[in-house]
Write a protein that holds these residues in place. Structure first.
Motif, short mmCIF file in Angstrom:
data_model
loop_
_atom_site.label_atom_id
_atom_site.label_comp_id
_atom_site.label_asym_id
_atom_site.label_seq_id
_atom_site.Cartn_x
_atom_site.Cartn_y
_atom_site.Cartn_z
N UNK A 184 34.59 42.77 51.19
CA UNK A 184 33.34 43.46 50.84
C UNK A 184 33.57 44.81 50.17
N UNK A 185 34.84 45.22 50.11
CA UNK A 185 35.18 46.48 49.45
C UNK A 185 35.31 46.27 47.95
N UNK A 186 35.22 47.34 47.15
CA UNK A 186 35.54 47.23 45.73
C UNK A 186 36.98 46.74 45.56
N UNK A 187 37.23 46.14 44.41
CA UNK A 187 38.53 45.52 44.18
C UNK A 187 39.67 46.52 44.35
N UNK A 188 39.53 47.73 43.82
CA UNK A 188 40.62 48.68 43.94
C UNK A 188 40.90 49.02 45.40
N UNK A 189 39.84 49.08 46.23
CA UNK A 189 40.04 49.35 47.65
C UNK A 189 40.64 48.14 48.37
N UNK A 190 40.29 46.94 47.89
CA UNK A 190 40.91 45.74 48.45
C UNK A 190 42.42 45.77 48.22
N UNK A 191 42.79 46.09 46.98
CA UNK A 191 44.22 46.15 46.64
C UNK A 191 44.91 47.24 47.45
N UNK A 192 44.24 48.40 47.63
CA UNK A 192 44.81 49.48 48.42
C UNK A 192 45.05 49.04 49.85
N UNK A 193 44.08 48.31 50.41
CA UNK A 193 44.23 47.83 51.78
C UNK A 193 45.40 46.85 51.91
N UNK A 194 45.54 45.95 50.94
CA UNK A 194 46.65 45.00 50.96
C UNK A 194 47.98 45.75 50.87
N UNK A 195 48.05 46.71 49.95
CA UNK A 195 49.30 47.48 49.79
C UNK A 195 49.65 48.24 51.06
N UNK A 196 48.63 48.79 51.73
CA UNK A 196 48.88 49.54 52.96
C UNK A 196 49.44 48.62 54.04
N UNK A 197 48.84 47.43 54.18
CA UNK A 197 49.32 46.48 55.19
C UNK A 197 50.74 46.01 54.87
N UNK A 242 29.05 47.22 43.36
CA UNK A 242 29.75 47.18 44.65
C UNK A 242 31.24 46.95 44.50
N UNK A 243 31.61 46.01 43.59
CA UNK A 243 33.01 45.61 43.50
C UNK A 243 33.73 46.15 42.27
N UNK A 244 33.01 46.74 41.31
CA UNK A 244 33.66 47.31 40.14
C UNK A 244 33.71 46.37 38.96
N UNK A 245 34.51 46.75 37.98
CA UNK A 245 34.54 46.04 36.69
C UNK A 245 35.20 44.67 36.77
N UNK A 246 35.82 44.34 37.90
CA UNK A 246 36.41 43.00 38.03
C UNK A 246 35.35 41.92 37.90
N UNK A 247 34.13 42.24 38.29
CA UNK A 247 33.03 41.27 38.20
C UNK A 247 32.60 41.15 36.75
N UNK A 248 32.79 39.97 36.18
CA UNK A 248 32.45 39.75 34.77
C UNK A 248 30.97 39.42 34.64
N UNK A 249 30.39 39.82 33.52
CA UNK A 249 28.99 39.50 33.25
C UNK A 249 28.93 38.10 32.63
N UNK A 250 29.06 37.08 33.49
CA UNK A 250 29.00 35.69 33.07
C UNK A 250 27.91 35.01 33.90
N UNK A 251 26.73 34.84 33.34
CA UNK A 251 25.58 34.43 34.14
C UNK A 251 25.43 32.94 34.38
N UNK A 252 26.34 32.14 33.87
CA UNK A 252 26.19 30.68 34.01
C UNK A 252 27.16 30.14 35.06
N UNK A 253 26.72 29.11 35.75
CA UNK A 253 27.63 28.36 36.62
C UNK A 253 28.55 27.51 35.75
N UNK A 254 29.78 27.23 36.19
CA UNK A 254 30.72 26.46 35.36
C UNK A 254 30.15 25.13 34.87
N UNK A 255 29.45 24.41 35.75
CA UNK A 255 28.92 23.11 35.34
C UNK A 255 27.81 23.26 34.30
N UNK A 256 27.06 24.38 34.36
CA UNK A 256 26.00 24.63 33.38
C UNK A 256 26.60 24.94 32.02
N UNK A 257 27.66 25.76 32.02
CA UNK A 257 28.33 26.10 30.76
C UNK A 257 28.90 24.85 30.09
#
Length: 679
Positions: free
Chosen positions: A322-335, A409-424
């Protein structure tokens, strides 16, 4: 004429010749008497030869009849000796010889003299002996085959019976004894040596024992294992290895299952833990119902402790996701750092590895299919799109809003792609079957429904990931702009909208790269007269090559776009010359990728639809403004008129100092945004 009498030579009896003597008269030794005697002897010899010919002819006819009968008896397709096989050939010798005697007797009736009958008897005796030999040899072979078939059937029945009644040792032993009796009889019949007979008996007993053991192994491998020790003296080495290995594998499997049951108390709990591990690694939170079901499957087993640990791991994983991607990576690196410096258990390493996979899977889904992420991992409601529904705009707007919320919430990792794969995938398939006009209408529908250029651009990337020209066509169709392609003195300038350009480009693309439907419609034979590729490429390099110096991939895409528009425009104008039209090529460059502009001595592309003079003014202003915002010195800013621009993407440029990038005070390449929304 007097009738010449005829005689049957067979009726002529040969009499011994003797001199004629008259009582009381002396022999006539004159030349006349001698001549008469010679004439009588000649007539007798002639009659003897004729009789010999007649005898020979009758014997040849008799022999021919006997030969025909024998051939028919031996080779006839229906009932001949050689068609009788196995049991049907038994006693064929006596039967055929009886038929032979009857046939030869019938043939002998045609003979008319003792001499013919005597010579015929010799022929019959010889033929009888030869035929008898042939018949005896054939019958013996077929008799042996028949015995072999009967023995084989008996052996197979015994082995099958033992396998079917494997649970009853008494019946199995009875089948084994019956098989032994058959093998003893067979050995005696074939004259096998004691060693060979014993080897054959071992082979068949081994096969029977193998079948019985395999049946037991399916029921109870442990019982089969004990029985194997009883049978091992009556089995071949190959069968012992094969069957013994099979039984051992089954026993090992049972032992492993028992060990797993001891560790987990039941395999079901182990499989449940595997499912939970996979679920946590995916990053998709399990529902309450799933946790309830899993809990019931491990309750009361040693797996309960690990299940409790996995619950904690799931809580930790979802908290990090639920954290932004950069914070997710920081948490993984810390562990990771903590595990490497302070150490930990195998479980700690497993948990960290699982958490890392969940973060990677989460980031990939955010980038590739954010709507899927919103639905599966955040529990959001996603309404399927219907291109013909009046609610299309509302559905897509909700999706865009959801993605924008995820980006916050999660940062720029979230792409602006509004279609589901099967719809595309579905829309892409529809486009492949549409005309350029229909494609343009579909693009306009999507752009209007989304109401967001970034969302529309992302949708185009989803719809045509492997067709950059189709994606570019879709982007142009949604720009809702216009441009002047030609300035005229005595009539209005030539103005085209982005939709017109998209339509023309789509037409050209359909000519250059026909769909299956289009190929079928024109019989794969029709083609539009295009300039030679070498001529087109040469002229394109003259007009556009400098703009993409050092950017071969970008140039390749631009060249495809220009050629698609050029081809479509040529088709619309009816230009079928097949020669390069330089004016049309300049128009194609401007319409498809933008106007080529000389900025401070270096060629670049203005944003689509922006006139060259406007671009120069705006670019100069934005360049100086960007340099000031970076806190550059007045000396640096004074060199702005010597700096050139290299296009990064539509409206965004790298600042170049000669052939090198100009760096800002932040240590990154300096970039200028010319787009209106960058003000």
């Amino acid at each position: 004429m007097p009738r010449v009498p005829t005689y049957d030579t067979a009726q002529i009896q040969q009499q011994p010749t003797r001199p004629i003597q008259l009582q009381g008269v002396a022999p006539d030794n004159t030349s006349i008497g001698q001549g008469l005697q010679g004439l009588a002897r000649g007539a007798q010899m002639l009659m003897d030869k004729e009789r010999e010919k007649a005898d020979t002819a009758r014997l040849m006819d008799a022999d021919n009849q006997l030969t025909k009968w024998q051939q028919q008896a031996m080779y006839a397709e229906n009932g001949g000796v050689y068609t009788r096989k196995g049991q049907n050939a038994l006693d064929v010798t006596n039967q055929t010889l009886d038929q032979f005697e009857k046939a030869q007797e019938d043939i002998a009736k045609s003979l008319t003299s003792d001499q013919q009958r005597a010579r015929y008897a010799q022929i019959v005796n010889s033929r009888r002996n030869s035929l008898s030999n042939d018949l005896n040899r054939y019958e013996y072979g077929e008799r042996q085959n028949y015995y072999g078939q009967v023995e084989k059937a008996q052996l197979e029945t015994s082995m099958q019976g033992a396998a079917l009644e494997y649970r009853d040792p008494t019946k199995v032993d009875g089948h084994r004894q019956k098989m032994g009796a058959v093998l003893d009889s067979r050995a005696q019949r074939l004259g096998l040596s004691p060693e060979a007979a014993e080897a054959e008996k071992l082979k068949f007993n081994s096969s029977l024992n193998s079948d019985v053991l395999q049946r037991h192994a399916n029921d109870d491998p442990y019982a089969a294992q004990k029985l194997l020790k009883q049978y091992e003296g009556a089995m071949t080495a190959d069968d012992l290895v094969r069957v013994g290995g099979m039984i051992e594998n089954k026993v090992d499997r049972l032992q492993q299952k028992a060990e797993m049951a001891q560790l987990r108390n039941e395999a079901k709990a182990e499989r449940t833990l595997g499912k939970i591990n996979a679920q946590i690694s995916s990053g998709i939170p399990a529902t309450d119902e799933m946790w309830k079901q899993w809990g019931s499957q491990v309750r009361g087993t040693p797996a309960q402790a690990e299940f409790n640990e996995l619950i904690k791991q799931e809580v930790d994983t979802q908290k990090i996701l639920r954290l932004p991607i950069d914070q997710q990576i920081t948490a993984i690196n810390a562990k990771t750092a903590k595990l490497q410096t302070e150490g930990g258990t195998v479980t700690d390493a497993t948990n960290l590895n699982r958490l890392s996979r969940a973060v990677d899977a989460s980031a990939k889904m955010m980038s590739d299919s954010p709507v899927d992420y919103f639905q599966q991992r955040l529990g959001g409601d996603v309404t399927p799109i219907d291109l013909n529904s009046p609610d299309l705009g509302a559905v897509l707007t909700d999706r865009v809003s959801a993605i924008q919320g995820m980006q916050q919430k999660f940062g720029s990792t979230v792409a602006m792609k509004p279609l589901l794969p099967q719809e595309a995938k579905q829309i892409s398939a529809q486009l492949a079957e549409m005309s350029p006009e229909q494609q343009s209408q579909l693009f306009a529908t999507l752009h209007s429904a989304m109401g967001d250029d970034k969302a529309y651009s992302g949708a185009m990337q989803q719809i045509a990931p492997d067709s950059p020209i189709r994606a570019l066509t879709g982007l142009l169709a949604g720009k809702q702009r216009s441009m002047i392609t030609n300035t005229n003195w005595f009539r209005p300038d030539d103005v085209v909208t982005s939709g017109d350009v998209a339509k023309t480009m789509a037409l050209g693309e359909s000519i250059l790269n026909k769909s299956k439907t289009e190929k079928g419609a024109d019989g794969k034979g029709a083609s539009f007269p295009l300039p030679k590729q070498a001529d087109f490429q040469l002229e394109l390099n003259k007009q556009l090559g400098n703009v993409f110096a050092g950017q071969p991939q970008s140039y390749q895409l631009a060249a495809q776009a220009v050629k698609s528009y050029y081809t479509g425009a040529a088709a619309e104008k009816g230009n079928v010359s097949g020669e390069v039209d330089r004016s049309l090529l300049r128009q194609a460059i401007k319409a498809s990728v933008g106007e080529v502009v000389d900025f401070n001595g270096g060629e670049t592309l203005a944003p689509w639809g922006m006139p060259g003079h406007t671009f120069r003014d705006v670019a100069t202003e934005r360049l100086v403004g960007t340099m000031k915002a970076q806190g550059m010195s007045e000396a640096d800013i004074a060199t702005a008129d010597a700096l050139t621009l290299r296009q990064y993407k539509d409206g965004i440029y790298y600042v170049m100092q000669g052939q090198q990038f100009k760096y800002g005070t932040d240590g990154k390449p300096l970039m200028v945004n010319i787009n209106e929304d960058a003000q």
